[in-house]
Design an enzyme around this catalytic site. Structure first.
Site, PDB file in Angstrom:
ATOM      1  N   ARG A  50       5.690   8.927 -16.163  1.00 26.26           N
ATOM      2  CA  ARG A  50       6.048   9.062 -14.748  1.00 26.26           C
ATOM      3  C   ARG A  50       5.627  10.431 -14.226  1.00 26.26           C
ATOM      4  O   ARG A  50       5.282  10.585 -13.054  1.00 26.26           O
ATOM      5  CB  ARG A  50       7.553   8.853 -14.549  1.00 26.26           C
ATOM      6  CG  ARG A  50       8.025   9.153 -13.125  1.00 26.26           C
ATOM      7  CD  ARG A  50       9.409   8.605 -12.844  1.00 26.26           C
ATOM      8  NE  ARG A  50      10.396   8.986 -13.843  1.00 26.26           N
ATOM      9  CZ  ARG A  50      10.977  10.194 -13.905  1.00 26.26           C
ATOM     10  NH1 ARG A  50      10.649  11.149 -13.054  1.00 26.26           N
ATOM     11  NH2 ARG A  50      11.877  10.442 -14.838  1.00 26.26           N
ATOM     12  N   TYR A 102      -4.132   1.436  10.948  1.00 23.70           N
ATOM     13  CA  TYR A 102      -3.850   0.242  10.169  1.00 23.70           C
ATOM     14  C   TYR A 102      -2.404  -0.182  10.421  1.00 23.70           C
ATOM     15  O   TYR A 102      -1.490   0.648  10.448  1.00 23.70           O
ATOM     16  CB  TYR A 102      -4.079   0.548   8.687  1.00 23.70           C
ATOM     17  CG  TYR A 102      -3.483  -0.449   7.736  1.00 23.70           C
ATOM     18  CD1 TYR A 102      -3.810  -1.803   7.816  1.00 23.70           C
ATOM     19  CD2 TYR A 102      -2.569  -0.043   6.766  1.00 23.70           C
ATOM     20  CE1 TYR A 102      -3.242  -2.718   6.948  1.00 23.70           C
ATOM     21  CE2 TYR A 102      -2.008  -0.954   5.887  1.00 23.70           C
ATOM     22  CZ  TYR A 102      -2.344  -2.294   5.990  1.00 23.70           C
ATOM     23  OH  TYR A 102      -1.780  -3.194   5.128  1.00 23.70           O
ATOM     24  N   ASP A 173      -6.884   9.804   7.223  1.00 26.81           N
ATOM     25  CA  ASP A 173      -7.091   8.633   6.380  1.00 26.81           C
ATOM     26  C   ASP A 173      -8.598   8.382   6.330  1.00 26.81           C
ATOM     27  O   ASP A 173      -9.218   8.037   7.334  1.00 26.81           O
ATOM     28  CB  ASP A 173      -6.357   7.424   6.972  1.00 26.81           C
ATOM     29  CG  ASP A 173      -6.406   6.212   6.057  1.00 26.81           C
ATOM     30  OD1 ASP A 173      -7.458   5.983   5.423  1.00 26.81           O
ATOM     31  OD2 ASP A 173      -5.402   5.472   5.978  1.00 26.81           O
ATOM     32  N   LYS A 198      -9.600  -0.042  -1.861  1.00 32.39           N
ATOM     33  CA  LYS A 198     -10.759  -0.427  -1.067  1.00 32.39           C
ATOM     34  C   LYS A 198     -12.058   0.077  -1.701  1.00 32.39           C
ATOM     35  O   LYS A 198     -12.418  -0.356  -2.780  1.00 32.39           O
ATOM     36  CB  LYS A 198     -10.560   0.078   0.364  1.00 32.39           C
ATOM     37  CG  LYS A 198      -9.191  -0.238   0.968  1.00 32.39           C
ATOM     38  CD  LYS A 198      -8.829  -1.712   0.930  1.00 32.39           C
ATOM     39  CE  LYS A 198      -7.637  -2.090   1.801  1.00 32.39           C
ATOM     40  NZ  LYS A 198      -6.349  -1.525   1.394  1.00 32.39           N
TER      41      LYS A 198
END
Length: 383
Positions: A50, A102, A173, A198
């Site tokens: 983690r 988005y 972004d 993506k």
């Protein structure tokens, strides 16, 4: 001298000449939750996955190199990355955000961030007065460029100057262009966001998200938050993204070449009323893109004359897939009204230009002749 980006997709200079990991060219998947120690205070450098994992660390170093940042953070999805980033702010803070974001980002801001006491002002950052919207409690400007899905182009350097003048973070972004075509940090931004699902991954086979920064204060805050919240990307998914990045440049160039040809083909179709692609000279952001990016990308949006025609196109494609997401090797067509922007209020969608006649295309690497042949057949069948 900085090496070329294709080289940096494959190699980290710090590892050259070494044969760590038995000389494996494919970086190993360290599929472990925890790590043993020789004694108290004798750590291997890793304690618990983690907190950090060697495969994730390798990926983060590669992405930081590609964006020119001092650090990168690999998260379980693009939305996990944005959610983590929002934790650097506190109740009462104000953020100026691009209006044509988005839909998932808007959903997060309006339903989670606002609940946590954040305030948002949405602007068309390619043309509206950003400086006029700054208030005493403003902490950041958050943009996409080009935007999703209307392909608006904002001048990153210009907005960075405004942000610095007022002591604000500029967050960009960069999912649509990837670090292959655009590097916002080098243009004055403080933080870059990616949906690694993506173009970085490129094969529609895993989810990932990234935050990259060149700001030491932000780096320190995010390192503490990521180990606390536990949204770091799993080792196998890190390996998939590392594999995808190796061909990033080749894929981006090929997809862009196809996108330009499809955009020009669409312009000639009687049912198409508008094509939004920044690689077209008539696009209002064309000159800005030439100044701040090395390419125009593989994303395009277009409007047809009727909703019925839009729906018929979606039902008629075969090789081209009617599916959400973007940035993979396959060409996808998306319906923003019911998919990516379904949770954006209708009046906001319409104001941004997203109508029931709007279709978004993520252009892949198929042979252009086959893509155009399918589109020709689909458009000929419109009734």
């Amino acid at each position: 001298m900085e090496r070329g980006i294709n080289t940096r997709c494959l190699h980290l200079e710090e590892t050259e000449g070494k044969t760590d990991n038995y000389g494996a060219l494919s970086y190993p998947i360290y599929q472990t939750a925890t790590y043993a120690h020789a004694g108290v205070g004798k750590s291997t450098g890793y304690d618990y996955s983690r907190l950090q994992n060697p495969t994730r660390e390798q990926l983060e170093k590669v992405v930081a190199s590609l964006e020119g940042g001092i650090d990168a953070f690999a998260l379980s999805s693009g939305m996990a990355a944005i959610t983590l980033l929002m934790e650097i702010f506190k109740p009462g803070d104000h953020i100026i955000a691009e209006a044509d974001l988005y839909g998932g980002s808007v959903r997060l801001f309006d339903n989670v961030s606002k609940k946590n006491g954040y305030e948002f002002t949405y602007l068309n950052c390619s043309r509206d007065d950003i400086e006029g919207a700054i208030k005493e409690n403003t902490k950041a400007v958050y943009i996409e460029t080009p935007t999703n899905p209307m392909m608006n182009v904002s001048d990153i350097s210009k907005i960075a100057e405004i942000a610095k003048r007022h002591g604000l973070y500029l967050i960009v972004d960069n999912t649509f262009l990837s670090p292959y075509f655009q590097n916002p940090l080098k243009l004055g931004a403080d933080i870059v966001i990616h949906s690694g699902t993506k173009f970085l991954g490129g094969h529609n086979d895993t989810l990932a998200g990234f935050i990259v920064t060149n700001n030491e204060e932000v780096q320190e805050k995010l390192r503490f938050i990521i180990k606390t919240t536990g949204a770091g990307l799993a080792p196998f998914d890190c390996w998939l993204i590392l594999r995808g990045i190796k061909t990033l440049g080749i894929r981006m160039e090929w997809s862009q070449e196809n996108a330009i040809k499809i955009a020009n083909w669409l312009k000639e179709q009687p049912v198409v009323k508008h094509v939004y692609y920044p690689g077209l000279q008539e696009h209002p952001g064309y000159e800005i893109m030439k100044k701040q990016a090395r390419g125009f990308g593989a994303m395009l949006t277009f409007d047809v004359d009727t909703e019925a025609h839009a729906l018929q196109i979606l039902e008629s494609v075969r090789m081209i897939k009617f599916a959400e997401s973007l940035g993979g090797v396959e060409t996808l067509i998306t319906y923003p009204t019911t998919q990516t922007h379904a949770d954006v209020p209708e009046e906001v969608r319409l104001k941004n230009g997203i109508t029931p006649c709007t279709l978004r295309v993520s252009v892949g690497i198929e042979d252009i002749e086959d893509l155009l042949a399918e589109l020709t057949e689909v458009f000929k069948g419109l009734k």
